[in-house]
Write a protein that holds these residues in place. Structure first.
Motif: not given
Length: 272
Positions: A261-272
């Motif tokens: 979950f943490n990886r998925a959220v960070l990947g999404f946030v950092d891709g914005l």
């Protein structure tokens, strides 16, 4: 321990740690910000992570006033204004996503760069043209039965609902189940009832096409609360979506598969 007063004077508890793009975590019905304890440290390494206890929940005020979802949405704006959130990501789990919808309807996305939907439907009732209700079959009548059980014996209701927060077929430790029950019962019955009535009567499907920031759909493959592929309906209606399905999670992927979950959220946030 930070608090801020809502527009009607109710004290709202929040936490804020780290620095960087804000990630705001909004909990579900009868839960609180502590449910994200498995996520905060990892997310806060390069971001500011904010949790909010909704009114009546956690350490926030238990005043019996304005117990509606629109007010809970306004409470989020009160906290975000206090911290001066800009270009943030607003993540809602279960009723927390209903809070996000109520926020968007009133304030739009001026403060936001993205949204995370954690295993939630935009409409709680199952109908002929909508299969994505609670448990796949909630109706207004069965919702009334849930309300009646809240009045009669909410503790027993919790023994049914809390195990359903996790993946179908999984086994949770007695200690975890007891902790979830203890935290849930911190919310007074009338507050739990009032907010259930408020958010179960909302239909956010018309809002979906108007969401103008990217949305991460973070859903559990084995969800017992939403056993149908509600994310597919959301993908069709929300203009910009990213989908991450947690194969071994139910309704609570942030708890059941916290590292993924943490990886998925960070990947999404950092891709914005």
């Amino acid at each position: 321990m930070p608090f801020v007063r809502a527009s009607d004077g109710v004290l709202l508890h929040y936490t804020a740690v780290g620095a960087g793009r804000p990630i705001v975590l909004v909990h579900g019905w009868t839960m609180n910000g502590r449910f994200f304890d498995k996520n905060i440290a990892a997310l806060a390494e390069n971001h500011q992570v904010i949790t909010i206890d909704s009114r009546g929940h956690g350490l926030s005020g238990k005043d019996l006033i304005h117990l509606t979802m629109p007010q809970v949405g306004r409470d989020v704006e009160t906290v975000l204004a206090e911290i001066d959130v800009r270009e943030g990501v607003l993540a809602g789990w279960s009723m927390g996503m209903a809070t996000v919808y109520n926020y968007l309807a009133q304030y739009g996305t001026e403060r936001l760069a993205g949204i995370v939907d954690i295993d939630m439907t935009p409409y709680l009732f199952a109908e002929d043209d909508w299969e994505h209700g609670v448990f796949g079959n909630l109706t207004p009548r069965s919702s009334l039965e849930v309300q009646a059980q809240m009045i009669a014996d909410r503790e027993t209701l919790g023994t049914t609902l809390i195990p359903a927060m996790f993946a179908a077929g999984s086994t949770q430790s007695p200690e975890d189940l007891a902790w979830w029950a203890e935290q849930s019962l911190m919310v007074p019955d009338l507050i739990a009832m009032s907010l259930w009535v408020s958010f179960s009567n909302q239909d956010w499907r018309p809002l979906l096409p108007e969401i103008d920031v990217p949305v991460l759909l973070a859903h559990g493959r084995k969800s017992q609360i939403y056993p149908t592929p509600v994310w597919e309906a959301l993908e069709r209606q929300i203009p910009q979506t990213h989908t991450h399905i947690f194969e071994d999670s139910g309704h609570s992927p942030f708890w059941e598969e916290p590292e993924e979950f943490n990886r998925a959220v960070l990947g999404f946030v950092d891709g914005l």
